[in-house]
Design an enzyme around this catalytic site. Structure first.
Site, short mmCIF file in Angstrom:
data_model
loop_
_atom_site.label_atom_id
_atom_site.label_comp_id
_atom_site.label_asym_id
_atom_site.label_seq_id
_atom_site.Cartn_x
_atom_site.Cartn_y
_atom_site.Cartn_z
CD GLU A 140 -2.96 -1.18 2.26
OE1 GLU A 140 -4.03 -1.73 2.03
OE2 GLU A 140 -2.70 -0.64 3.35
CB CYS A 191 2.16 -2.25 13.66
SG CYS A 191 2.42 -1.82 11.94
CB SER A 251 8.46 3.51 15.74
OG SER A 251 8.22 4.03 14.44
N1 SAH Z 1 8.84 -0.01 10.52
C1 SAH Z 1 9.05 1.43 10.53
C2 SAH Z 1 8.28 2.10 9.42
C3 SAH Z 1 6.76 2.05 9.60
S1 SAH Z 1 6.26 3.61 10.13
C4 SAH Z 1 8.73 2.00 11.87
O1 SAH Z 1 8.12 1.29 12.68
O2 SAH Z 1 9.10 3.13 12.16
C5 SAH Z 1 4.68 3.34 10.73
C6 SAH Z 1 4.47 4.16 12.00
O3 SAH Z 1 3.14 3.94 12.48
C7 SAH Z 1 5.41 3.74 13.10
O4 SAH Z 1 5.77 4.84 13.87
C8 SAH Z 1 4.54 2.80 13.88
O5 SAH Z 1 5.00 2.58 15.18
C9 SAH Z 1 3.22 3.52 13.84
N2 SAH Z 1 2.10 2.65 14.12
C10 SAH Z 1 2.02 1.32 13.96
N3 SAH Z 1 0.81 0.87 14.34
C11 SAH Z 1 0.11 1.95 14.75
C12 SAH Z 1 -1.22 2.13 15.21
N4 SAH Z 1 -2.03 1.09 15.34
N5 SAH Z 1 -1.61 3.37 15.53
C13 SAH Z 1 -0.78 4.43 15.38
N6 SAH Z 1 0.48 4.32 14.92
C14 SAH Z 1 0.92 3.10 14.61
#
Ligand code: SAH
Length: 370
Positions: free
Chosen positions: A105, A132, A226
């Site tokens: 996506e 996530c 993150s």
């Molecule tokens: N793997 C990398 C790139 C993905 S970024 C990373 O984790 O940084 C996607 C972002 O969305 C990350 O900051 C992740 O922690 C956040 N994220 C994942 N699931 C989420 C959710 N359910 N609600 C809000 N943010 C979320």
């Protein structure tokens, strides 16, 4: 061009490298593809692909026969499976089917002052963060450089006059687990599509070897980490990779990156009700972030299928942000985009929607880099 010309060597080479997008080819690959033709043809092709964002068949500076040969030899990697529009037209999400049937996506978000495209770096993800949606899917495969660049091209075509100004590697996957392809994509997006490095952001769960490599690159891009927890006990649970690279070591790597590149460091914090949204959590976060002079992006957790915790209430979010402010930490509350089309942070989870795509491939997750 015939089957045994250097031109087909070029595409054979590309195929052997497992590349599938016309944007996987660098300039010398394209030169080889056009062997025997004047050098300006390579420039015209390059310009057609990167300035005009055109399909080879539509690059009108090239002769018609050449165009149709190139259309065969330089296929697109992204095939539209589904497109959804949310936030009254300000957010567009694409579900793309790749040549091997994998689904990924891409999200385009228009703001008043910029348009940002959120790019996937892998199909699925091996990092296994339970909250996530991509983490819940498991890992499918790395994306090639061209598959990432092509996402930006397609978003730019959609954006038209509004132009894509920012690219964030915050879609599906962990970009630093696919380091070489991601970095080559950054260079191509910067050099050929002309986006400035300070408008490019790589987001990571905290893969320290990757962060240290980034610090050595000539092109300084923004780093987002993150975080979600500022104590190892909680972070081990929320972001499992923390068991390998815990918070103290992560802070050191981040500090090195900031010092070497001069780029802004930011931390992402998804606020989860009663999990990481108390004043005590805010104090812990402030202690962690303060010495790094980093920025914090707060976002209430978005709902995902396999995670029971809900996002923090607006009151909790305000209190948390207020506490960070009192402690001198710069924090922004991120406006959630695309919730209505499952395009919000953490919600990207490509489901196979077409019956003819076969059963989903599931491979063992790759070993984490040392
Ligand atoms: N793997 C990398 C790139 C993905 S970024 C990373 O984790 O940084 C996607 C972002 O969305 C990350 O900051 C992740 O922690 C956040 N994220 C994942 N699931 C989420 C959710 N359910 N609600 C809000 N943010 C979320």
């Amino acid at each position: 061009m015939t089957a045994d010309t250097p031109a087909s060597d070029a595409s054979d080479r590309a195929e052997r490298r497992g590349t599938t997008s016309r944007y996987d080819h660098d300039r010398s690959d394209l030169e080889a593809l056009l062997t025997g033709l004047p050098a300006y043809r390579t420039n015209q092709l390059w310009q057609g692909l990167y300035s005009d964002l055109a399909d080879p068949a539509d690059i009108t500076t090239l002769p018609v026969t050449l165009r149709s040969e190139l259309a065969d030899k330089l296929p697109a990697a992204l095939h539209l499976d589904h497109r959804s529009v949310g936030d009254t037209g300000q957010t567009v999400k694409w579900l793309w089917r790749l040549a091997d049937g994998s689904l990924i996506e891409t999200v385009l978000m228009h703001y008043e002052d910029r348009s940002t495209v959120c790019v996937s770096s892998q199909a699925g993800c091996a990092m296994a963060c339970g909250f996530c949606a991509t983490g819940q899917m498991g890992f499918d495969r790395h994306l090639s450089t061209g598959e990432m660049v092509e996402q930006v091209v397609r978003a730019q075509r959609e954006a038209g006059e509004r132009r894509v100004s920012n690219v964030v590697f915050m879609g599906m996957g962990e970009p630093l687990a696919n380091y070489d392809h991601t970095w080559a994509a950054v260079e191509r997006i910067h050099g050929a599509l002309g986006l400035s490095a300070r408008h490019l952001t790589i987001s990571t769960v905290g893969l320290i070897p990757g962060i240290l490599r980034l610090a050595e690159e000539g092109l300084p891009v923004n780093l987002a980490v993150s975080l979600h927890a500022a104590n190892d006990r909680l972070r081990d649970h929320l972001v499992p990779v923390n068991r390998r690279w815990p918070l103290a070591a992560l802070a050191e790597a981040c500090s090195h990156h900031a010092a070497t590149t001069g780029r802004r460091l930011s931390f992402e914090w998804a606020l989860m009700h009663d999990v990481n949204d108390t004043l005590r959590d805010a104090a812990e976060l402030a202690d962690y972030v303060g010495p790094l002079a980093a920025h914090v992006n707060l976002i209430p957790l978005n709902p995902t299928p396999d995670w029971p915790t809900r996002g923090s209430s607006p009151l909790r979010v305000r209190e948390f942000a207020g506490e960070l402010g009192n402690r001198g930490i710069n924090a922004t509350l991120r406006r959630t985009r695309g919730v209505d089309i499952d395009a919000a942070c953490g919600q990207l989870r490509a489901e196979r929607t077409s019956v003819d795509l076969g059963t989903p491939r599931r491979e063992a997750p790759p070993r984490l880099p040392d």
